[in-house]
Write a protein that holds these residues in place. Structure first.
Motif, mmCIF file in Angstrom:
data_model
loop_
_atom_site.group_PDB
_atom_site.id
_atom_site.type_symbol
_atom_site.label_atom_id
_atom_site.label_comp_id
_atom_site.label_asym_id
_atom_site.label_seq_id
_atom_site.Cartn_x
_atom_site.Cartn_y
_atom_site.Cartn_z
ATOM 1 N N MET A 17 0.821 -1.190 0.000
ATOM 2 C CA MET A 17 0.000 0.000 0.000
ATOM 3 C C MET A 17 0.867 1.257 0.000
ATOM 4 O O MET A 17 0.541 2.226 -0.654
ATOM 5 N N LYS A 18 1.995 1.211 0.762
ATOM 6 C CA LYS A 18 2.863 2.373 0.831
ATOM 7 C C LYS A 18 3.502 2.660 -0.523
ATOM 8 O O LYS A 18 3.759 3.813 -0.864
ATOM 9 N N LYS A 19 3.761 1.608 -1.308
ATOM 10 C CA LYS A 19 4.365 1.792 -2.619
ATOM 11 C C LYS A 19 3.421 2.548 -3.555
ATOM 12 O O LYS A 19 3.850 3.313 -4.409
ATOM 13 N N ALA A 20 2.131 2.319 -3.416
ATOM 14 C CA ALA A 20 1.145 3.008 -4.261
ATOM 15 C C ALA A 20 1.182 4.519 -3.998
ATOM 16 O O ALA A 20 1.012 5.323 -4.917
ATOM 17 N N PHE A 21 1.404 4.916 -2.763
ATOM 18 C CA PHE A 21 1.470 6.337 -2.424
ATOM 19 C C PHE A 21 2.703 7.015 -3.015
ATOM 20 O O PHE A 21 2.714 8.228 -3.217
ATOM 21 N N LEU A 22 3.740 6.255 -3.298
ATOM 22 C CA LEU A 22 4.944 6.822 -3.899
ATOM 23 C C LEU A 22 4.668 7.353 -5.306
ATOM 24 O O LEU A 22 5.304 8.298 -5.763
ATOM 25 N N PHE A 23 3.733 6.732 -5.999
ATOM 26 C CA PHE A 23 3.408 7.147 -7.363
ATOM 27 C C PHE A 23 2.377 8.274 -7.419
ATOM 28 O O PHE A 23 2.135 8.854 -8.463
ATOM 29 N N LEU A 24 1.776 8.599 -6.316
ATOM 30 C CA LEU A 24 0.752 9.643 -6.280
ATOM 31 C C LEU A 24 1.271 11.002 -6.751
ATOM 32 O O LEU A 24 0.612 11.646 -7.584
ATOM 33 N N PRO A 25 2.433 11.478 -6.313
ATOM 34 C CA PRO A 25 2.932 12.766 -6.836
ATOM 35 C C PRO A 25 3.156 12.748 -8.350
ATOM 36 O O PRO A 25 2.846 13.722 -9.037
ATOM 37 N N LEU A 26 3.647 11.638 -8.856
ATOM 38 C CA LEU A 26 3.860 11.526 -10.308
ATOM 39 C C LEU A 26 2.531 11.579 -11.053
ATOM 40 O O LEU A 26 2.402 12.272 -12.064
ATOM 41 N N LEU A 27 1.527 10.885 -10.553
ATOM 42 C CA LEU A 27 0.206 10.900 -11.180
ATOM 43 C C LEU A 27 -0.403 12.300 -11.145
ATOM 44 O O LEU A 27 -1.013 12.751 -12.118
ATOM 45 N N LEU A 28 -0.229 12.996 -10.031
ATOM 46 C CA LEU A 28 -0.737 14.365 -9.923
ATOM 47 C C LEU A 28 -0.030 15.288 -10.923
ATOM 48 O O LEU A 28 -0.669 16.117 -11.571
ATOM 49 N N LEU A 29 1.266 15.131 -11.081
ATOM 50 C CA LEU A 29 2.029 15.940 -12.029
ATOM 51 C C LEU A 29 1.565 15.693 -13.468
ATOM 52 O O LEU A 29 1.347 16.622 -14.236
ATOM 53 N N VAL A 30 1.368 14.432 -13.822
ATOM 54 C CA VAL A 30 0.886 14.086 -15.162
ATOM 55 C C VAL A 30 -0.499 14.685 -15.395
ATOM 56 O O VAL A 30 -0.779 15.236 -16.469
ATOM 57 N N ALA A 31 -1.361 14.618 -14.409
ATOM 58 C CA ALA A 31 -2.711 15.177 -14.543
ATOM 59 C C ALA A 31 -2.663 16.699 -14.733
ATOM 60 O O ALA A 31 -3.376 17.238 -15.577
ATOM 61 N N ILE A 32 -1.812 17.372 -13.997
ATOM 62 C CA ILE A 32 -1.696 18.833 -14.118
ATOM 63 C C ILE A 32 -1.146 19.209 -15.486
ATOM 64 O O ILE A 32 -1.669 20.120 -16.145
ATOM 65 N N VAL A 33 -0.122 18.520 -15.945
ATOM 66 C CA VAL A 33 0.453 18.795 -17.268
ATOM 67 C C VAL A 33 -0.592 18.571 -18.353
ATOM 68 O O VAL A 33 -0.730 19.369 -19.277
ATOM 69 N N ALA A 34 -1.362 17.505 -18.243
ATOM 70 C CA ALA A 34 -2.411 17.219 -19.233
ATOM 71 C C ALA A 34 -3.465 18.322 -19.232
ATOM 72 O O ALA A 34 -3.909 18.775 -20.292
ATOM 73 N N MET A 35 -3.869 18.780 -18.061
ATOM 74 C CA MET A 35 -4.880 19.850 -17.974
ATOM 75 C C MET A 35 -4.381 21.142 -18.611
ATOM 76 O O MET A 35 -5.157 21.895 -19.180
ATOM 77 N N LEU A 36 -3.088 21.401 -18.525
ATOM 78 C CA LEU A 36 -2.535 22.634 -19.069
ATOM 79 C C LEU A 36 -2.245 22.542 -20.568
ATOM 80 O O LEU A 36 -2.316 23.548 -21.269
ATOM 81 N N THR A 37 -1.916 21.375 -21.061
ATOM 82 C CA THR A 37 -1.516 21.266 -22.476
ATOM 83 C C THR A 37 -2.649 20.907 -23.423
ATOM 84 O O THR A 37 -2.622 21.309 -24.575
ATOM 85 N N VAL A 38 -3.631 20.170 -22.999
ATOM 86 C CA VAL A 38 -4.719 19.766 -23.888
ATOM 87 C C VAL A 38 -5.422 20.987 -24.506
ATOM 88 O O VAL A 38 -5.650 21.011 -25.714
ATOM 89 N N PRO A 39 -5.763 22.026 -23.749
ATOM 90 C CA PRO A 39 -6.403 23.192 -24.387
ATOM 91 C C PRO A 39 -5.512 23.862 -25.431
ATOM 92 O O PRO A 39 -6.009 24.446 -26.383
#
Length: 177
Positions: free
Chosen positions: A1-23
């Motif tokens: 379970m702790k390993k899954a939390f390690l990827f959370l910042p990366l997933l958040l970064l990808v989501a933010i980049v996608a929100m900014l670049t798609v438009p």
């Protein structure tokens, strides 16, 4: 379970980049302050790039549908767009150039080097009135203007499908009564 939390910042970064670049990927996406569709070209007085002693104003603009193209000698995307503009000029499309943050001598030299696809060229370097009023933030930018001086379509940035996007709209404007 702790390993899954390690990827959370990366997933958040990808989501933010996608929100900014798609438009940004939509060539018709304009900020409200930059959107001139259905508005008249502002009243202006400016210099003619090719005849610095001559003044241009709204009465100098074509009385038929035309394209207003914002360009600069230092703009690599503008250089890529010039062959398309030359082809449109050869097909009888009136194109008005508007310089964007460009020294007049550099702009004239660029037209000598690349050829001049424009009916006339507005030198907006000294005052920057049209560039500021139209809220142009990048070159190239293009506007399709009807015979009454109203912007009917606009495009920001380089578009390899420029001809396919503008010609049908231009034809429709020419057929309007």
């Amino acid at each position: 379970m702790k390993k899954a939390f390690l990827f959370l910042p990366l997933l958040l970064l990808v989501a933010i980049v996608a929100m900014l670049t798609v438009p940004l990927m939509n060539k018709d996406n304009l900020s409200p302050t930059e959107d001139w569709r259905d508005k008249p070209i502002p009243e202006f007085v400016g210099k003619n790039l090719l005849d610095p002693n001559a003044r241009l104003n709204n009465n100098s603009l074509p009385k038929e549908p035309y394209i207003l193209n914002v360009w600069a000698s230092w703009c690599t995307w503008c250089i890529k767009e010039f062959p398309i503009l030359h082809k449109l000029k050869a097909e009888g499309v009136p194109i008005v150039g508007l310089t964007y943050s460009d020294q007049p001598n550099d702009a004239r030299e660029a037209l000598t080097q690349w050829g001049n696809p424009f009916h006339l060229v507005i030198d907006d370097y000294e005052k920057g009135f049209l560039i500021q009023t139209l809220k142009v933030s990048s070159a190239p930018s293009s506007y399709l203007i009807d015979k009454h001086g109203v912007v009917r379509y606009q495009q920001k940035g380089y578009n390899p499908d420029f001809e396919q996007d503008f010609l049908p709209r231009l034809k429709a404007l020419r057929e309007e009564k």
